[in-house]
Design a protein around this motif. Sequence first.
Motif, PDB file in Angstrom:
ATOM      1  N   PRO A  62       4.502   7.904  -9.276  1.00  0.00           N
ATOM      2  CA  PRO A  62       3.470   8.278  -8.295  1.00  0.00           C
ATOM      3  C   PRO A  62       2.127   7.573  -8.484  1.00  0.00           C
ATOM      4  O   PRO A  62       1.215   7.760  -7.691  1.00  0.00           O
ATOM      5  N   GLY A  63       2.000   6.743  -9.502  1.00  0.00           N
ATOM      6  CA  GLY A  63       0.684   6.202  -9.845  1.00  0.00           C
ATOM      7  C   GLY A  63       0.158   5.146  -8.901  1.00  0.00           C
ATOM      8  O   GLY A  63      -1.058   4.949  -8.800  1.00  0.00           O
ATOM      9  N   ALA A  64       1.053   4.427  -8.190  1.00  0.00           N
ATOM     10  CA  ALA A  64       0.626   3.290  -7.377  1.00  0.00           C
ATOM     11  C   ALA A  64      -0.426   3.674  -6.345  1.00  0.00           C
ATOM     12  O   ALA A  64      -1.402   2.943  -6.128  1.00  0.00           O
ATOM     13  N   GLU A  65      -0.246   4.815  -5.724  1.00  0.00           N
ATOM     14  CA  GLU A  65      -1.198   5.266  -4.702  1.00  0.00           C
ATOM     15  C   GLU A  65      -2.593   5.448  -5.295  1.00  0.00           C
ATOM     16  O   GLU A  65      -3.605   5.094  -4.677  1.00  0.00           O
ATOM     17  N   HIS A  66      -2.661   5.966  -6.495  1.00  0.00           N
ATOM     18  CA  HIS A  66      -3.957   6.193  -7.144  1.00  0.00           C
ATOM     19  C   HIS A  66      -4.596   4.872  -7.572  1.00  0.00           C
ATOM     20  O   HIS A  66      -5.831   4.735  -7.558  1.00  0.00           O
ATOM     21  N   ILE A  67      -3.772   3.900  -7.936  1.00  0.00           N
ATOM     22  CA  ILE A  67      -4.305   2.576  -8.267  1.00  0.00           C
ATOM     23  C   ILE A  67      -4.922   1.937  -7.031  1.00  0.00           C
ATOM     24  O   ILE A  67      -6.005   1.347  -7.098  1.00  0.00           O
ATOM     25  N   GLU A  68      -4.270   2.044  -5.893  1.00  0.00           N
ATOM     26  CA  GLU A  68      -4.828   1.508  -4.657  1.00  0.00           C
ATOM     27  C   GLU A  68      -6.161   2.169  -4.323  1.00  0.00           C
ATOM     28  O   GLU A  68      -7.101   1.496  -3.855  1.00  0.00           O
ATOM     29  N   GLU A  69      -6.272   3.453  -4.577  1.00  0.00           N
ATOM     30  CA  GLU A  69      -7.544   4.148  -4.339  1.00  0.00           C
ATOM     31  C   GLU A  69      -8.642   3.593  -5.238  1.00  0.00           C
ATOM     32  O   GLU A  69      -9.785   3.405  -4.800  1.00  0.00           O
ATOM     33  N   GLN A 125       2.599   6.998 -14.279  1.00  0.00           N
ATOM     34  CA  GLN A 125       2.180   8.396 -14.109  1.00  0.00           C
ATOM     35  C   GLN A 125       0.677   8.570 -13.905  1.00  0.00           C
ATOM     36  O   GLN A 125       0.136   9.659 -14.137  1.00  0.00           O
ATOM     37  N   TRP A 126      -0.011   7.523 -13.489  1.00  0.00           N
ATOM     38  CA  TRP A 126      -1.459   7.626 -13.272  1.00  0.00           C
ATOM     39  C   TRP A 126      -1.804   8.746 -12.286  1.00  0.00           C
ATOM     40  O   TRP A 126      -1.112   8.951 -11.295  1.00  0.00           O
ATOM     41  N   SER A 127      -2.912   9.409 -12.567  1.00  0.00           N
ATOM     42  CA  SER A 127      -3.459  10.420 -11.657  1.00  0.00           C
ATOM     43  C   SER A 127      -4.876  10.014 -11.270  1.00  0.00           C
ATOM     44  O   SER A 127      -5.515   9.191 -11.943  1.00  0.00           O
ATOM     45  N   THR A 128      -5.377  10.608 -10.207  1.00  0.00           N
ATOM     46  CA  THR A 128      -6.754  10.341  -9.793  1.00  0.00           C
ATOM     47  C   THR A 128      -7.730  10.743 -10.898  1.00  0.00           C
ATOM     48  O   THR A 128      -8.748  10.074 -11.120  1.00  0.00           O
TER      49      THR A 128
END
Length: 313
Positions: A141-148, A113-116
């Motif tokens: 949804p957290g994977a996208e924010h980890i990549e960022e 559940q990570w967020s930016t």
Amino acid sequence: MPHTQVAVLGECVADAFATGNAPQGELALRVLPGGSPANTAVALARLGTPTRFLGRISTDAFGALFRAHLGASGVDLTGCVTADEPSTLAVATLDESGQAGYTFYAEGSADWQWSTAELTAERLGDVSCLHTGSMALVGAPGAEHIEELLARTAVHATVSIDPNVRAAFVDLAVYRERMPLWCALADIVKLSDDDLGQIHPGESLEEVCDAWHAAGARLIVVTRGPRGATVSLDGERATVPAPATEVVDTVGAGDSFTAAFLHRLHSSGLLGGRLDVLGLDGATEAAAFATRAAALTCSVAGANPPWARDLDG
């Protein structure tokens, strides 16, 4: 040894094993703290590398177990989020060789559940290296924010990724789709030969390594169980043997390898940039040290990585 921290980002997982001593009609489970990134953080800290763990740790009973385990090994938990969602549970079965297979209970759990707003430079801190991977890198949804975060961190620190393929958690197509981006973000890609075979079935190790080098990863390390590990640095390759060991199970062995490999690079002052001064000899020596740590982990039950004293000499 350099004092800058190495950060590890990812999940904690409650690994449940059947104990085999339950009354008839019941199943007794022994729960151990696990999760590839959490295991890696524990192993790094036990080897003496200052280690910060970035995880979303639940307030449930499993979360308390994770915090106690990480803290007892000396891991810095100030980068963690206290989460209301439940912990991830994995029920493990071991085959005759001690290899674990998992059934995951992970829907809506805290780890993904990570967020930016949570993945800030302040939470990361002053680190020479950020290691991540496993399910956190593919869990929405957290994977996208980890990549960022990886993209931002790569500007000033070494980035290490272990995809730690879990086909029971996400479709293998996701790994095939994301690997080129991960290689572009990472300086180090570590994975097992089983991972490699699942992502690129039928292709040789050499072919896959060369493609991933072309995508941007300078250093690729492939662990191969009893056959040791292969290091590929800009396409130049070497293999180190695995120490002989009596295997209890292989749980956490790959994570211990990753931690010991990063520990060796960190203690040599090689982390903190693009690995520009690392040669094949240095990478091979780090891999040889890492195979010893992995072998020790295989010789005990569960993800119980060695301490520095266990590898002295």
